[in-house]
Motif scaffolding. Structure first.
Motif, PDB file in Angstrom:
ATOM      1  N   PRO A  47       0.799  -1.242   0.000  1.00 18.13           N
ATOM      2  CA  PRO A  47       0.000   0.000   0.000  1.00 18.13           C
ATOM      3  C   PRO A  47       0.825   1.283   0.000  1.00 18.13           C
ATOM      4  N   SER A  48       2.049   1.210   0.462  1.00 14.48           N
ATOM      5  CA  SER A  48       2.876   2.424   0.539  1.00 14.48           C
ATOM      6  C   SER A  48       3.798   2.574  -0.664  1.00 14.48           C
ATOM      7  N   ARG A  49       3.714   1.666  -1.617  1.00 10.56           N
ATOM      8  CA  ARG A  49       4.574   1.738  -2.794  1.00 10.56           C
ATOM      9  C   ARG A  49       3.909   2.529  -3.916  1.00 10.56           C
ATOM     10  N   THR A  50       4.725   2.949  -4.863  1.00  8.75           N
ATOM     11  CA  THR A  50       4.261   3.704  -6.028  1.00  8.75           C
ATOM     12  C   THR A  50       4.771   3.028  -7.287  1.00  8.75           C
ATOM     13  N   LEU A  51       3.928   2.940  -8.289  1.00 11.62           N
ATOM     14  CA  LEU A  51       4.362   2.372  -9.559  1.00 11.62           C
ATOM     15  C   LEU A  51       5.355   3.306 -10.233  1.00 11.62           C
ATOM     16  N   THR A  52       6.447   2.743 -10.718  1.00  9.08           N
ATOM     17  CA  THR A  52       7.484   3.560 -11.352  1.00  9.08           C
ATOM     18  C   THR A  52       7.845   3.063 -12.743  1.00  9.08           C
ATOM     19  N   ARG A  53       7.419   1.870 -13.125  1.00  7.67           N
ATOM     20  CA  ARG A  53       7.756   1.362 -14.449  1.00  7.67           C
ATOM     21  C   ARG A  53       6.691   0.375 -14.911  1.00  7.67           C
ATOM     22  N   ALA A  54       6.672   0.151 -16.204  1.00  2.00           N
ATOM     23  CA  ALA A  54       5.697  -0.770 -16.791  1.00  2.00           C
ATOM     24  C   ALA A  54       6.138  -2.215 -16.569  1.00  2.00           C
ATOM     25  N   PRO A  55       5.179  -3.132 -16.561  1.00  2.00           N
ATOM     26  CA  PRO A  55       5.538  -4.549 -16.431  1.00  2.00           C
ATOM     27  C   PRO A  55       5.969  -5.121 -17.775  1.00  2.00           C
ATOM     28  N   ILE A  56       6.408  -6.342 -17.773  1.00  2.00           N
ATOM     29  CA  ILE A  56       6.522  -7.129 -19.001  1.00  2.00           C
ATOM     30  C   ILE A  56       5.090  -7.458 -19.426  1.00  2.00           C
ATOM     31  N   TRP A  57       4.781  -7.233 -20.698  1.00  2.00           N
ATOM     32  CA  TRP A  57       3.423  -7.497 -21.173  1.00  2.00           C
ATOM     33  C   TRP A  57       3.370  -8.806 -21.945  1.00  2.00           C
ATOM     34  N   LEU A  58       2.354  -9.588 -21.681  1.00  2.00           N
ATOM     35  CA  LEU A  58       2.065 -10.783 -22.470  1.00  2.00           C
ATOM     36  C   LEU A  58       0.656 -10.651 -23.027  1.00  2.00           C
ATOM     37  N   SER A  59       0.541 -10.600 -24.347  1.00  2.00           N
ATOM     38  CA  SER A  59      -0.780 -10.566 -24.972  1.00  2.00           C
ATOM     39  C   SER A  59      -1.310 -11.987 -25.102  1.00  2.00           C
ATOM     40  N   THR A  60      -2.497 -12.192 -24.570  1.00  2.00           N
ATOM     41  CA  THR A  60      -3.149 -13.484 -24.718  1.00  2.00           C
ATOM     42  C   THR A  60      -4.385 -13.385 -25.613  1.00  2.00           C
ATOM     43  N   ASP A  61      -4.386 -12.362 -26.479  1.00  2.00           N
ATOM     44  CA  ASP A  61      -5.511 -12.165 -27.401  1.00  2.00           C
ATOM     45  C   ASP A  61      -5.723 -13.365 -28.316  1.00  2.00           C
ATOM     46  N   LEU A  62      -4.636 -14.001 -28.751  1.00  2.00           N
ATOM     47  CA  LEU A  62      -4.750 -15.084 -29.728  1.00  2.00           C
ATOM     48  C   LEU A  62      -5.122 -16.411 -29.090  1.00  2.00           C
ATOM     49  N   ARG A  63      -5.069 -16.489 -27.758  1.00  2.00           N
ATOM     50  CA  ARG A  63      -5.470 -17.729 -27.085  1.00  2.00           C
ATOM     51  C   ARG A  63      -6.657 -17.493 -26.168  1.00  2.00           C
ATOM     52  N   ASP A  64      -6.441 -16.812 -25.058  1.00  4.38           N
ATOM     53  CA  ASP A  64      -7.538 -16.616 -24.107  1.00  4.38           C
ATOM     54  C   ASP A  64      -8.637 -15.768 -24.725  1.00  4.38           C
ATOM     55  N   GLY A  65      -8.228 -14.715 -25.466  1.00  5.20           N
ATOM     56  CA  GLY A  65      -9.218 -13.885 -26.137  1.00  5.20           C
ATOM     57  C   GLY A  65      -9.933 -14.630 -27.245  1.00  5.20           C
ATOM     58  N   LYS A 119       6.356  -7.907 -26.633  1.00  2.00           N
ATOM     59  CA  LYS A 119       7.537  -8.743 -26.769  1.00  2.00           C
ATOM     60  C   LYS A 119       7.259 -10.197 -26.386  1.00  2.00           C
ATOM     61  N   GLU A 120       6.118 -10.449 -25.800  1.00  2.00           N
ATOM     62  CA  GLU A 120       5.684 -11.814 -25.505  1.00  2.00           C
ATOM     63  C   GLU A 120       4.236 -11.941 -25.956  1.00  2.00           C
ATOM     64  N   ILE A 121       3.968 -12.931 -26.814  1.00  2.00           N
ATOM     65  CA  ILE A 121       2.634 -13.109 -27.388  1.00  2.00           C
ATOM     66  C   ILE A 121       2.256 -14.576 -27.310  1.00  2.00           C
ATOM     67  N   GLU A 122       1.132 -14.845 -26.676  1.00  2.00           N
ATOM     68  CA  GLU A 122       0.640 -16.221 -26.601  1.00  2.00           C
ATOM     69  C   GLU A 122      -0.066 -16.550 -27.917  1.00  2.00           C
ATOM     70  N   LEU A 123       0.415 -17.573 -28.597  1.00  2.00           N
ATOM     71  CA  LEU A 123      -0.086 -17.893 -29.930  1.00  2.00           C
ATOM     72  C   LEU A 123      -1.298 -18.814 -29.906  1.00  2.00           C
ATOM     73  N   GLY A 124      -1.428 -19.612 -28.859  1.00  2.00           N
ATOM     74  CA  GLY A 124      -2.596 -20.486 -28.827  1.00  2.00           C
ATOM     75  C   GLY A 124      -2.363 -21.743 -28.017  1.00  2.00           C
ATOM     76  N   PHE A 125      -3.153 -22.752 -28.348  1.00  2.00           N
ATOM     77  CA  PHE A 125      -3.189 -24.025 -27.629  1.00  2.00           C
ATOM     78  C   PHE A 125      -2.968 -25.125 -28.674  1.00  2.00           C
TER      79      PHE A 125
END
Length: 557
Positions: free
Chosen positions: A23-41, A67-73
């Motif tokens: 609760p006392s922390r502040t966001l300072t940078r973006a996370p690593i992003w993983l798109s799951t549009d092609l699988r979960d979406g 930079k990380e993309i989930e391609l499917g199942f």
């Protein structure tokens, strides 16, 4: 009426974490992003994407900067298997992009998954199995030691299968599915089993992904769960801690933001929140939330409308018009008070200053949007929005009292039409009201005028021409052309204000004159407007406009 839920649904679980730090922390940078549009979406669609649409969306995700993309199942779908192989065999995956594929814990599925990605330069293989009590007891009929043994067996199998493909960098991702509903001690034990079996270390990267498979608690509880795990995971320096929030309670974005405060370094989600049930976390909203706080999200949404159109066409799902940052109406204000504040904010906003426009948390131009639709007028709109559109699109700057007068006229038109008025339609109302009322209301137009010096200051001779072409010459004097024109008309008009402005720049710019007049016995004042290349002619036209409007008011029964 809803029945009493206390006997049917449980209370929100709590985590014993008295010294929580998030609760006392502040966001300072973006996370690593993983798109799951092609699988979960994709699996959440009425009609899953075909090969062409999947490949098109994949390219859009690459252009956006994932930079990380989930391609499917691939072990469960022939289409997914063929797409994965096509992207690898034809070198369609950029060097800096890591694909991910998913599989359940079954010997045959894992072997087929390895075949689908063998030969790739680098790949993430995602293992998952549910660990919460309801799933253990009702779905699988397994106890915790059996689940741990199953994880150990299949990770060891995967490790053995990948050793014969040293050309590929293999990264294991393990998800204790239903993590948010499981006992933390069980989740930790199962994750440790996967970490040890894989032997995570400097040369054996691993991702531990903790999902809110079904949201069942408030975001602060999920943050507590993440911090609890973050503190206790073995080989933490060799683990990327990831989260996969869903949106069943409508708090997916909040869960992700608070999880990052609690130690998560990576977020999985879909562009616009697509996914099973109420969807996955909305990556666009999450990333642009960071952007509005001055944190570079690492994703390029500078042409958000184009990305939205690709997503809509590939998924056949529309994006809500009020979707944060993206919806067609999200930067549009109909409310009068909002429009007034936005107009004043734009007027005060310096080009190189920190963004401070009221009601607009982000500059639409940063997303490739224009200012054209920010203010739109309907029956709920006020003077500020109408004045903003006239100034932006036509260079008309109205005095404040004129804004009040004209907004009432526009409101009446909007009420009668029961629809939104475009900027062009508002301009047409302005022209009818102020610029073209003389012939319609008085039956004449200005033919010519001549000024001459007079003992009272200024004399004027006006030649008025009626509809039949008959000329009428009138004369008046005053302390200037405006007062002389009023005297020539023979009406007891009182000039309350007069302004002249230039419409545009350069020698050929038109002059705009605005006059406010009052007439004894007629409540309030009326405005008239004149527009002409000659400033004196513009001022005379403004007087004739005001006089015609006042005369029309007097003629009403």
């Amino acid at each position: 009426m809803l029945t009493d839920p206390s006997h049917k649904y449980g209370a929100i679980p709590q985590v014993d974490l008295a010294d929580r730090q998030w609760p006392s922390r502040t966001l300072t940078r973006a996370p690593i992003w993983l798109s799951t549009d092609l699988r979960d979406g994709n699996q959440a669609l009425f009609e899953p994407m075909n090969r062409e649409r999947k490949l098109r969306l994949f390219q859009a995700l690459v252009r956006t900067g994932f930079k990380e993309i989930e391609l499917g199942f691939p072990a469960a779908s022939r289409t997914d298997f063929e797409i994965v192989r096509y992207l690898i065999d034809t070198a369609q995956i950029p060097e800096d992009v890591t694909p991910m594929v998913m599989t359940q814990l079954r010997d045959d599925l894992i072997a087929h998954t390895v075949r689908s990605v063998a030969g790739a330069r680098r790949v993430i293989v995602h293992f998952y199995n549910a660990v919460a009590p309801a799933w253990r007891e009702m779905v699988f009929g397994m106890n915790v030691p059996q689940i741990i043994a199953m994880v150990e067996h299949h990770v060891a199998q995967f490790k053995q299968l990948t050793q014969v493909h040293p050309e590929t960098e293999w990264i294991l991702q393990y998800s204790p599915e239903t993590f948010c509903m499981a006992e933390l001690e069980v989740s930790l034990a199962v994750c440790h089993a996967a970490i040890r079996a894989w032997d995570a270390g400097p040369q054996r990267r691993m991702i531990i992904n903790l999902p809110t498979t079904v949201e069942v608690s408030t975001p602060n509880v999920f943050a507590d769960q993440i911090e609890w795990m973050h503190r206790r995971l073995e080989r933490r320096e060799h683990i990327v801690l990831s989260v996969h929030p869903h949106n069943d309670r409508g708090t997916g974005v909040a869960c992700a933001e608070q999880a990052m405060l609690a130690g998560a370094e990576r977020v999985e989600g879909c562009l616009f929140g697509n996914g099973e049930r109420s969807g996955n976390v909305d990556v666009v909203t999450l990333a642009l939330n960071l952007y509005t706080q001055g944190i570079a999200p690492g994703l390029d949404f500078s042409d958000i409308a184009a990305l939205a159109r690709v997503a809509e066409e590939c998924t056949a799902l529309p994006i809500h018009p009020r979707h944060p940052y993206v919806g067609d109406l999200v930067f549009t204000a109909f409310s009068g008070s909002h429009q007034d504040a936005i107009a004043k904010g734009f007027a005060a906003q310096a080009p190189d200053a920190r963004w401070r426009v009221p009601y607009l948390p982000i500059d639409p131009k940063d997303l490739g949007r224009t200012y054209d639709s920010i203010v739109r007028v309907n029956s709920q709109s006020g003077k500020g929005g109408i004045a903003f559109l006239l100034q932006r699109d036509h260079g008309i700057v109205m005095p404040r009292r004129m804004q009040v007068e004209f907004s009432a006229i526009v409101q009446a038109v909007a009420d009668a039409s029961e629809t939104e008025l475009t900027s062009d339609e508002i301009w047409a109302v302005f022209e009818r009201t102020y610029l073209a009322p003389v012939r319609e209301r008085s039956g004449f137009i200005l033919g010519s005028h001549r000024l001459f010096d007079h003992a009272d200051g200024q004399g004027i001779i006006l030649t008025l021409v009626d509809d039949a072409g008959v000329e009428r010459v009138i004369e008046g004097t005053g302390n200037g052309p405006v007062a002389a024109a009023v005297a020539a008309l023979g009406l007891p008009l009182r000039i309350d204000s007069f302004e002249e402005r230039s419409l545009g720049a350069g020698a050929d710019a038109l002059a705009l004159a605005i006059v406010e007049v009052a007439l004894p016995g007629v409540p309030g004042s009326r405005f008239g407007v004149g527009r002409h290349a000659n400033t004196t002619t513009a001022s005379i036209l403004a007087v004739l406009s005001a006089a015609a409007r006042v005369s029309a008011e007097m003629a009403r029964p």
